[in-house]
Design a protein around this motif. Structure first.
Motif, short mmCIF file in Angstrom:
data_model
loop_
_atom_site.label_atom_id
_atom_site.label_comp_id
_atom_site.label_asym_id
_atom_site.label_seq_id
_atom_site.Cartn_x
_atom_site.Cartn_y
_atom_site.Cartn_z
N VAL A 51 -5.08 17.90 -16.95
CA VAL A 51 -6.45 17.51 -16.04
C VAL A 51 -6.60 17.91 -14.79
O VAL A 51 -6.23 18.01 -13.88
CB VAL A 51 -5.25 15.91 -15.61
N VAL A 52 -8.55 17.63 -14.77
CA VAL A 52 -8.72 18.28 -13.39
C VAL A 52 -9.82 17.65 -12.90
O VAL A 52 -10.40 16.64 -13.48
CB VAL A 52 -9.67 19.88 -14.76
N GLY A 53 -9.64 17.44 -11.80
CA GLY A 53 -10.78 17.03 -10.62
C GLY A 53 -9.93 16.35 -9.90
O GLY A 53 -10.58 15.30 -8.99
N LEU A 54 -8.70 15.77 -10.49
CA LEU A 54 -7.66 14.64 -9.61
C LEU A 54 -7.15 15.81 -8.53
O LEU A 54 -6.50 16.89 -8.66
CB LEU A 54 -6.53 14.19 -10.11
N PRO A 55 -6.60 14.87 -7.54
CA PRO A 55 -5.61 15.37 -5.89
C PRO A 55 -4.86 16.09 -7.04
O PRO A 55 -4.10 15.83 -7.86
CB PRO A 55 -5.74 14.87 -4.90
N THR A 56 -3.88 17.60 -6.35
CA THR A 56 -3.32 17.76 -6.97
C THR A 56 -2.45 18.44 -4.91
O THR A 56 -1.06 18.41 -5.60
CB THR A 56 -2.97 19.12 -7.50
N ASP A 57 -2.67 17.73 -4.49
CA ASP A 57 -1.95 18.08 -3.17
C ASP A 57 -2.10 16.97 -1.55
O ASP A 57 -3.71 16.53 -2.12
CB ASP A 57 -1.90 19.65 -2.30
N LEU A 58 -1.69 16.91 -0.60
CA LEU A 58 -2.36 16.65 -0.07
C LEU A 58 -3.64 16.51 0.63
O LEU A 58 -4.68 15.40 1.27
CB LEU A 58 -0.82 15.97 1.40
N SER A 59 -4.19 17.48 1.12
CA SER A 59 -5.58 17.77 0.71
C SER A 59 -7.04 16.95 0.79
O SER A 59 -7.54 16.75 0.90
CB SER A 59 -5.57 19.60 1.48
N GLY A 60 -6.41 17.01 -0.96
CA GLY A 60 -7.35 16.55 -2.26
C GLY A 60 -6.92 15.12 -1.99
O GLY A 60 -8.03 14.80 -2.07
N ALA A 61 -5.80 14.95 -2.02
CA ALA A 61 -5.93 13.38 -1.79
C ALA A 61 -6.84 12.92 -0.10
O ALA A 61 -7.75 11.57 -0.11
CB ALA A 61 -4.36 12.93 -1.59
N PHE A 80 17.90 -2.28 -7.30
CA PHE A 80 16.83 -1.45 -6.57
C PHE A 80 16.45 -1.42 -5.85
O PHE A 80 16.59 -3.05 -5.47
CB PHE A 80 15.28 -1.75 -8.28
N PRO A 81 16.23 -1.12 -5.17
CA PRO A 81 16.01 -1.37 -3.54
C PRO A 81 13.88 -2.57 -4.04
O PRO A 81 13.23 -2.20 -4.55
CB PRO A 81 15.12 -0.97 -2.64
N LYS A 82 14.39 -3.87 -3.16
CA LYS A 82 13.17 -4.57 -3.18
C LYS A 82 11.93 -4.25 -2.74
O LYS A 82 11.01 -4.57 -3.54
CB LYS A 82 13.37 -6.30 -2.92
N ILE A 83 12.08 -4.03 -1.64
CA ILE A 83 10.06 -2.60 -1.27
C ILE A 83 10.92 -1.59 -1.02
O ILE A 83 11.88 -1.25 -0.27
CB ILE A 83 10.36 -3.93 0.19
N GLN A 84 9.95 -0.73 -1.25
CA GLN A 84 9.64 0.82 -1.67
C GLN A 84 8.45 1.61 -0.49
O GLN A 84 7.25 0.66 -1.61
CB GLN A 84 10.25 1.35 -3.43
N VAL A 85 8.78 1.97 -0.29
CA VAL A 85 7.62 2.89 0.58
C VAL A 85 7.92 3.68 0.14
O VAL A 85 8.94 5.20 0.26
CB VAL A 85 7.65 2.54 1.93
N LEU A 86 6.33 4.88 -0.60
CA LEU A 86 6.09 6.49 -1.37
C LEU A 86 5.17 6.71 -0.25
O LEU A 86 4.78 5.93 -0.28
CB LEU A 86 6.62 5.86 -3.01
N THR A 87 5.46 8.01 0.42
CA THR A 87 4.01 8.60 0.27
C THR A 87 3.33 9.29 -0.59
O THR A 87 3.97 10.18 -1.61
CB THR A 87 3.84 9.04 1.53
N ILE A 88 1.90 9.06 -0.65
CA ILE A 88 1.31 10.08 -1.81
C ILE A 88 1.69 11.56 -2.12
O ILE A 88 2.52 12.25 -2.94
CB ILE A 88 -0.11 10.20 -0.71
N GLU A 89 2.54 12.57 -0.58
CA GLU A 89 3.15 13.32 -0.51
C GLU A 89 4.23 13.91 -1.26
O GLU A 89 4.84 14.30 -2.06
CB GLU A 89 3.51 13.75 0.61
N GLU A 90 5.26 12.20 -0.64
CA GLU A 90 5.94 12.76 -1.76
C GLU A 90 5.91 12.22 -3.28
O GLU A 90 6.96 12.87 -4.11
CB GLU A 90 7.00 11.47 -1.30
N ILE A 91 4.95 11.72 -4.18
CA ILE A 91 5.23 11.20 -5.12
C ILE A 91 4.42 12.51 -6.30
O ILE A 91 4.64 13.09 -7.11
CB ILE A 91 3.81 10.17 -5.83
N LEU A 92 4.11 13.33 -5.42
CA LEU A 92 3.38 14.20 -5.62
C LEU A 92 4.16 15.97 -5.97
O LEU A 92 4.16 16.26 -7.08
CB LEU A 92 2.19 15.23 -5.13
N ASP A 93 5.20 15.49 -5.19
CA ASP A 93 6.30 16.25 -4.91
C ASP A 93 7.47 15.32 -5.90
O ASP A 93 8.53 16.18 -6.37
CB ASP A 93 7.06 16.35 -3.38
#
Length: 568
Positions: A371-381, A492-505
């Protein structure tokens, strides 16, 4: 350098073609661009449980206006295009002026130039359109490919007869313009099953085992073939076949002799390819709302339509390109028929639908693709969030396999950016996860707001996806919400907080995924035999399994198998 992998591109197809696709590297192009129909097209997401109307998310707006960008694009085109296209575009502008249609054609012309560049000399292009713009597009194709490279104007009956005929005939067809790059273009032909009445009329003989056949004259209709003129069993004629082939057919019992000694060849029904397809296609029905293939995308075409095109004008291992791939019908069929493929779309909504469709259709058989053109790191996001906030939010929701919740183009704002649905007990009611995306600095108050949305929507869980780092106070606020308890899958935690960087990792949203049903699922397909589809996987009864909307399988093909063999 040409990539060995299939590729799915996110972004403007003109830029992608220029930056990523090499000259004469593609064997077949199919494109179904917007038609300048002055309409908005929506993806329909059916809400689980049926308690709400289907969500309508704008896929694209097929409305064009002459703008400063159109003026700039026109001048760039006439400064660099071949003379034939320059003359045509100037003539069209003189006729159409600064109209919506002229803006549309100014968008299409440079893309068709690039498609001509990337197409191999043995390649073909099929442009799918309707009566709104087909006559103009044919002129542009004539200028780009050459009028002598036109092959067919195919008429496809895309809908059932309409009742609105008070002032005009019912409009029920699309046009597919078929051009080739060169005389050497690949052509395998296309054949339809013989009609029953044709079989009864011509295949009126049967072997003892029931195998039907017809008798075909061995006399050559062309009398000027001295190399095929010879005596055969006392009869001298110009024959269709060489003496050696006549001998083999005779030894195999395939010749039947008339009283005057003229041989006729047994043409078996199961050895013939069928009736050659013509340029009017009424045998491929449109996709109805209940069709197994139907994914909710507004302009989705039947797989049978793309199968006919891909089989006729490409071979296994060839590369198929679709620069407006929408929900990915062309690349799904190309994958099943063992072609390589390149798909492009300008919305992440389409990219997300395609990724889910390919995953569900082929499971372990899916060939690797990039998949080309989607962000792959935080700066791209961060760059995507700055450039297009809506696309960033759709992309972020897709990172956790969610689907968009609202149509921002219509000005709606319900504090919900996405949904995930799942089943985890013995009821048929789907459970719901609310997704919110923050592209700016998030605060503990955003977590508290999400709690309120969960209560209002009666949702079981919530997820806050943030572009900026989450603070300790935000995580503390989320933890105070406690857990969602699942009878079969635990807490499961009822509310979860995830950063973009964590998901990409590699971080994952935690919830009962065994019964997840966010997108309508494409039926599973097998590449082992193009005419067959794999049977559904049988799963254990415990924990409970649910029949998910859109995931019904059948051991019947989605469309008629095509081992038809033209003998007309």
């Amino acid at each position: 350098m040409d990539s060995p992998k299939n590729r799915l591109f996110f972004g403007d197809n003109l830029r992608i073609l220029r930056d990523h696709i090499e000259d004469e590297s593609v064997d077949l192009i199919y494109l179904d661009p917007p038609f300048n129909s002055s309409a908005s097209y929506h993806v329909l997401f059916k809400e689980q449980g049926g308690e709400q109307p289907a969500a309508r998310i704008t896929a694209f707006e097929d409305t064009w206006h002459w703008t400063r960008e159109s003026e700039t694009a026109f001048h760039e085109l006439v400064a660099a295009a071949p003379e034939s296209l320059i003359n045509l575009m100037r003539a069209l502008r003189s006729f159409l002026g600064r109209s919506d249609m002229m803006a549309y054609l100014t968008m299409m012309a440079p893309r068709l130039l690039e498609l001509h560049r990337v197409l191999k000399r043995t390649g073909s292009i099929y442009l799918h359109c309707d009566a709104t713009a087909s006559h103009y597009l044919k002129l542009v194709l004539d200028a780009v490919f050459g009028a002598d490279k036109f092959v067919n104007e195919i008429i496809w009956q895309r809908s059932l007869p309409h009742g609105n005929i008070l002032k005009k005939y019912g409009a029920s067809h699309d046009v597919i313009l078929f051009y080739k790059k060169d005389e050497s273009a690949t052509w395998n032909g296309s054949f339809l099953p013989h009609r029953p009445e044709y079989i009864e009329q011509f295949y009126k003989y049967s072997e003892p085992d029931g195998r039907r056949y017809r008798l075909i004259s061995c006399i050559n209709p062309n009398p000027n073939r001295p190399n095929l003129t010879y005596e055969w069993k006392g009869v001298t004629k110009v024959w269709k076949y060489t003496r050696e082939r006549m001998r083999r057919m005779d030894e195999e019992g395939l010749l039947v002799y008339s009283k005057n000694g003229i041989p006729q060849y047994k043409g078996y029904l199961d050895g013939m390819r069928g009736t050659p397809a013509q340029d009017v296609w009424t045998d491929i029905p449109p996709l109805m709302g209940s069709a197994q293939e139907r994914l909710g995308y507004p302009t989705q075409k039947p797989e049978a339509l793309l199968e006919r095109i891909i089989r006729a004008s490409s071979n296994e291992g060839d590369t198929v390109l679709d620069p407006f791939c929408g929900c990915g019908t062309s690349i799904t069929v190309a994958e099943r028929l063992r072609r390589r493929w390149i798909g492009m779309d300008i919305t992440h909504l389409a990219i997300s639908l395609i990724k889910n469709r390919l995953r569900d259709a082929f499971l372990g058989e899916l060939a690797p693709y990039d998949v080309v053109g989607l962000p792959t790191d935080l700066s791209g996001a961060e760059a995507l969030a700055t450039r297009d906030r809506d696309q960033f939010q759709w992309w972020a929701v897709g990172l956790v396999d969610g689907r968009p919740a609202q149509d921002r183009k219509r000005g709606e704002d319900t504090d919900i950016d996405g949904y995930i649905y799942f089943f985890d007990d013995n009821s048929d009611r789907a459970k719901k996860i609310i997704i919110q995306v923050e592209s700016g600095h998030a605060r503990p108050g955003d977590v508290r707001d999400l709690k309120g949305v969960l209560e209002r929507e009666k949702a079981q869980m919530g997820a806050l996806i943030t572009l900026k780092p989450a603070t300790k106070d935000m995580k503390k606020e989320a933890a105070s919400s406690g857990f969602y308890e699942s009878e079969f899958y635990g807490a499961f935690p009822k509310i979860q907080v995830l950063t973009i960087e964590e998901i990409l990792d590699g971080a994952k949203l935690l919830y009962p995924q065994a019964g997840a049903s966010t997108f309508r699922r494409a039926g599973r397909q097998s590449k082992s035999k193009a005419e067959q589809f794999a049977l559904p996987i049988q799963r254990k009864k415990s924990p409970p399994q649910h029949r998910l909307p859109g995931s019904d399988f059948s051991n019947e093909p989605l469309f008629a198998a095509g081992e038809d063999d033209g003998d007309l």
